[in-house]
Design a protein around this motif. Structure first.
Motif, mmCIF file in Angstrom:
data_model
loop_
_atom_site.group_PDB
_atom_site.id
_atom_site.type_symbol
_atom_site.label_atom_id
_atom_site.label_comp_id
_atom_site.label_asym_id
_atom_site.label_seq_id
_atom_site.Cartn_x
_atom_site.Cartn_y
_atom_site.Cartn_z
ATOM 1 N N TRP A 8 9.116 3.980 -6.857
ATOM 2 C CA TRP A 8 9.579 5.092 -7.664
ATOM 3 C C TRP A 8 11.090 4.356 -8.361
ATOM 4 N N ASN A 9 11.483 3.137 -8.042
ATOM 5 C CA ASN A 9 12.638 2.623 -8.653
ATOM 6 C C ASN A 9 12.885 2.778 -10.052
ATOM 7 N N LEU A 10 13.860 3.348 -10.510
ATOM 8 C CA LEU A 10 14.392 3.344 -11.952
ATOM 9 C C LEU A 10 15.545 2.513 -12.188
ATOM 10 N N ASN A 41 11.331 -4.146 -7.313
ATOM 11 C CA ASN A 41 10.385 -3.137 -7.910
ATOM 12 C C ASN A 41 8.982 -3.511 -6.781
ATOM 13 N N LEU A 42 8.873 -4.456 -6.358
ATOM 14 C CA LEU A 42 7.737 -4.886 -5.289
ATOM 15 C C LEU A 42 7.958 -4.459 -3.925
ATOM 16 N N GLU A 43 9.296 -3.768 -3.551
ATOM 17 C CA GLU A 43 9.421 -3.600 -2.306
ATOM 18 C C GLU A 43 8.551 -2.097 -1.930
ATOM 19 N N ARG A 44 8.015 -1.840 -0.930
ATOM 20 C CA ARG A 44 7.410 -0.802 -0.414
ATOM 21 C C ARG A 44 8.247 0.569 -0.754
ATOM 22 N N GLN A 68 0.818 -1.296 0.237
ATOM 23 C CA GLN A 68 0.046 -0.226 0.104
ATOM 24 C C GLN A 68 0.961 1.208 0.170
ATOM 25 N N THR A 69 1.289 1.610 -1.169
ATOM 26 C CA THR A 69 2.272 2.711 -1.112
ATOM 27 C C THR A 69 2.113 3.533 -2.553
ATOM 28 N N TRP A 70 2.930 4.624 -2.838
ATOM 29 C CA TRP A 70 3.099 5.465 -4.006
ATOM 30 C C TRP A 70 3.687 4.427 -5.076
ATOM 31 N N ARG A 71 3.438 4.461 -6.220
ATOM 32 C CA ARG A 71 4.272 3.933 -7.362
ATOM 33 C C ARG A 71 4.123 4.457 -8.582
ATOM 34 N N LEU A 72 5.071 4.711 -9.382
ATOM 35 C CA LEU A 72 5.133 5.311 -10.705
ATOM 36 C C LEU A 72 4.726 3.884 -11.801
ATOM 37 N N THR A 73 3.547 4.023 -12.058
ATOM 38 C CA THR A 73 2.861 3.006 -12.637
ATOM 39 C C THR A 73 3.193 2.933 -14.481
ATOM 40 N N ASP A 74 3.079 3.927 -14.982
ATOM 41 C CA ASP A 74 3.140 4.071 -16.261
ATOM 42 C C ASP A 74 4.299 5.265 -16.422
ATOM 43 N N PHE A 75 5.360 5.086 -17.323
ATOM 44 C CA PHE A 75 6.143 6.134 -17.714
ATOM 45 C C PHE A 75 6.766 5.689 -19.074
ATOM 46 N N TRP A 76 6.010 5.946 -20.061
ATOM 47 C CA TRP A 76 6.280 5.369 -21.450
ATOM 48 C C TRP A 76 6.177 6.142 -22.652
ATOM 49 N N GLN A 98 7.980 -2.125 -14.779
ATOM 50 C CA GLN A 98 9.451 -2.498 -14.853
ATOM 51 C C GLN A 98 9.720 -1.753 -15.945
ATOM 52 N N TRP A 99 11.278 -1.799 -16.465
ATOM 53 C CA TRP A 99 11.435 -1.561 -17.739
ATOM 54 C C TRP A 99 11.195 -2.477 -18.968
#
Length: 417
Positions: A232-234, A225-228, A136-144, A199-200
């Motif tokens: 925003w892991n790039l 990428n699953l970690e809380r 339950q956290t903030w995520r960058l879900t789309d960046f394409w 993910q990339w």
């Protein structure tokens, strides 16, 4: 529970104010005919769309309560939700880049899951609230970014996104996870990451003809990428390989009424090492296949926007590495059954989740099959608000033959601000 009550109160209050705002602000905020709750910003939103900037802000809330089970439960009701904020950019209009578009989406999830916290649903393979999960956290879900070539026949997409956006894709109107979204991601979730995890990745699609295309993708497999704290892991640090899906998709218009259909057949392979179930000291590679069929069967009073639609999903996974051997779901959705409510829906679905037989060789308590069923009525309260009260039945929770059989009541709320 308090959050759920507040959310329902909020929805009812908005509907009660609707008539007041309609008379005062015409097609602006809270107009039932608007696609956005907050309206068109005095025409600015449509103007921005025409210039290539399409902003979106959505909310999904799901309440689930245990109605009945053979065993007592210390947890009766839970609420989970998700906010999604994003923008779709037409880069041809903005920058003059022909046939090019981009997407940015940020999501945030909150709440608790009945399937995780109810004693009666302990070990539930599916979930009574599909919106819960992946921390339950903030995520960058789309960046394409995506560009088309060769008279728009070739379509290439690169950036950060999930497999289920393009491969094994399916609607997510049901609240039970086994009837919602990409099913491969639900049963191979330790490597195949659906929304909201990204993910990339790269995806190449080629249109063989107007209603037929083939596509292949490569998706980074990075458990970090699953970690809380990694929403925003790039970085590619921690990558262990790649998931490679391939799919053929046919989208015919059937019969004289040109009823919509969508048929998908695909295969995936993982280059990452996975522990072998029968030989834990050895590693193997995940692989499997899927078939998805969705077809509108009738047009209500010759209106193609109303009528009965049927669907079937089947996934099959390798027996060396995967706990779930296969799953199937089937269902029917009727839109516009009542002339007074032409955009409401009635839907029923049934899913079967089968545990890999090899898993039982290492367990004292054998597992077999879990069944998840749901029926919902979708109330189209406004173009920006849909409310779906539902009833779910879970048989053999956890796929145990002597497992719990439980009834769950739910409400799924979706709105676009």
């Amino acid at each position: 529970m308090k959050k759920m009550r507040d959310c329902l109160y909020w929805a009812v209050s908005l509907l009660s104010l609707n008539s007041v705002f309609q008379s005062t602000y015409a097609a602006d905020a809270f107009d039932a005919n608007s696609q956005w709750m907050f309206g068109d910003w005095n025409g600015k939103r449509t103007q921005l769309q025409q210039q290539g900037y399409d902003f979106n802000f959505g909310y999904t809330g799901e309440m689930a309560t245990l109605l009945h089970a053979k065993q007592a439960s210390s947890h009766g009701t839970e609420y989970a939700d998700q906010f999604a904020i994003g923008s779709h950019l037409d880069l041809e209009k903005i920058l003059g880049w022909q046939d090019t578009e981009a997407q940015i989406t940020v999501t945030q999830r909150n709440g608790r899951s009945l399937s995780q916290n109810s004693d009666a649903l302990a070990g539930h393979l599916s979930s009574s609230q599909e919106v819960w999960g992946r921390e339950q956290t903030w995520r960058l879900t789309d960046f394409w970014i995506k560009k088309k070539f060769l008279d728009q026949k070739l379509d290439i997409k690169v950036g950060r996104f999930g497999e289920g956006e393009d491969f094994n894709s399916f609607d997510c109107d049901f609240q039970n996870l086994a009837l919602c979204g990409s099913q491969v991601g639900n049963w191979v979730g330790d490597q195949w990451y659906n929304w909201p995890v990204s993910q990339w990745a790269a995806r190449v699609k080629y249109n063989l003809q107007p209603d037929l295309y083939a596509q292949v993708g490569v998706y980074e497999y990075n458990p970090e990428n699953l970690e809380r704290g990694k929403g925003w892991n790039l970085s590619t640090d921690g990558s262990h390989g790649a998931i490679i899906p391939a799919e053929v998709v046919w989208t015919p218009k059937v019969g004289t009424q040109k009823l919509d259909g969508e048929y998908r057949a695909g295969y995936y392979y993982s280059t990452a090492d996975a522990q072998n179930i029968n030989h834990p000291e050895q590693t193997s590679h995940k692989q499997g296949m899927w078939v998805v069929a969705k077809q509108q069967l009738t047009a209500h009073q010759d209106d193609p926007h109303r009528g009965l639609t049927g669907f079937v999903n089947v996934t099959v996974h390798d027996s060396d590495t995967n706990t779930v051997g296969n799953m199937q779901n089937i269902g029917l959705v009727y839109k516009g059954a009542f002339d007074a409510r032409p955009q409401d829906e009635i839907a029923v679905g049934l899913a079967r989740i089968r545990i890999n037989d090899d898993v039982n060789d290492h367990q004292e308590r054998p597992q077999n099959e879990e069944y998840d069923a749901e029926i919902y009525y979708g109330i189209h309260a406004a173009n920006w608000l849909t409310i779906r009260p539902n009833v779910q039945y879970i048989r053999h929770v956890g796929a145990y033959k002597n497992g719990e059989n439980a009834w769950v009541g739910g409400i799924k709320l979706q709105t676009a601000f």
